[in-house]
Scaffold this active site. Sequence first.
Site, PDB file in Angstrom:
ATOM      1  NE  ARG A  46      78.921  68.993  -0.607  1.00 44.41           N
ATOM      2  CZ  ARG A  46      78.132  68.817   0.429  1.00 44.41           C
ATOM      3  NH1 ARG A  46      77.360  67.748   0.500  1.00 44.41           N
ATOM      4  NH2 ARG A  46      78.088  69.689   1.418  1.00 44.41           N
TER       5      ARG A  46
ATOM      6  CB  THR B 279      71.502  66.131   6.735  1.00 44.92           C
ATOM      7  OG1 THR B 279      72.178  66.599   5.577  1.00 44.92           O
ATOM      8  CG2 THR B 279      72.285  65.032   7.394  1.00 44.92           C
TER       9      THR B 279
ATOM     10  CG  ASP C  35      78.486  67.728   7.383  1.00 48.03           C
ATOM     11  OD1 ASP C  35      77.874  67.981   6.321  1.00 48.03           O
ATOM     12  OD2 ASP C  35      77.903  67.528   8.461  1.00 48.03           O
TER      13      ASP C  35
HETATM   14  N1  GLY Z   1      75.245  68.243   5.908  1.00 49.23           N
HETATM   15  C1  GLY Z   1      75.033  67.582   4.712  1.00 49.23           C
HETATM   16  C2  GLY Z   1      75.893  67.986   3.619  1.00 49.23           C
HETATM   17  O1  GLY Z   1      76.329  69.131   3.547  1.00 49.23           O
HETATM   18  O2  GLY Z   1      76.180  67.165   2.778  1.00 49.23           O
END
Ligand code: GLY
Length: 293
Positions: A191, A163, A194
């Site tokens: 999905r 990310t 976070d």
């Molecule tokens: N931190 C990125 C994700 O799990 O989507």
Amino acid sequence: MNPIILVHGGAWDIPDDLVESHLKGVTEAITRGKKALPHSALDAVEDAITCLEDDPTFDAGTGSFLNRDGMVELDAVITEGNSLRAGAVGAVKRIKNPIRAARIVMEHCDTVFLTGEGAERFAAHQGVPLCDNRDLVIEREIKRWEGLARQNKPAEDFFKHGTVGAVAVDKEGTLVAGTSTGGTPCKQPGRIGDSPILGAGTYATDTCAVSCTGWGEAIMKAGMAKTIADFVDRGLKAQEAVKKSVEILRDRFSGYGGAIVVTREGDYGSAYNTPRMARAVYAESMKKPEASI
Ligand code: GLY
């Protein structure tokens, strides 16, 4: 005010042969972001993240991990702490730069978070050209996806890039945080991690701005970005706040990842509990950006 921008390009087990491309990528992003920085933390964060989304080194925009259907599915958020404005998009498949779409949601939508086809339709209506999902897919990720299906290993073993995010404070003291991601390798379609969730992967107030990276399910449960902001509000230095939160992520939530934070006073910090995290910082008091991994 001392304007500052920090960027990250993911906290994971980044292999030696990818170190150089990660350092180059975060340096380019911060160089792009710092141009707008003195006047607009918002433009600086958006520009830096756009640069990272366009670089296939990272798990954001073009070159992101593929979901179980073999498609790129993207999440992004941008938030301005002083005004408490925020915009996010989740699970979008036809937007090349979701951070730009997130800003459009922030500035032109009467809600904060749009997902999927509705987000794409709103962005298109606001003038964002929609792309074909195949334009975002690269050969390296097709091979990774095939390997994941064949080897029956946990998805974590395939997590070699991550990310992206940026935080900045400009000369007016405006604090902005943004995060963009392709999520986890071979994720369940639909999905959302976070990153685009305020308080989980990203947060900004009138005292600090935070962007996290790592395994999203644990970061969400930890409310990690808000925890960091709360620690800053309770008087911890930026570095202590981020370090403590990363320790909590590991010890209480069995999660791994990292985060960057900048405060209104220009204090900043970064920490991670993974082998590496690509990151860079630029303050007006520095001669040039500093990148590390
Ligand atoms: N931190 C990125 C994700 O799990 O989507």
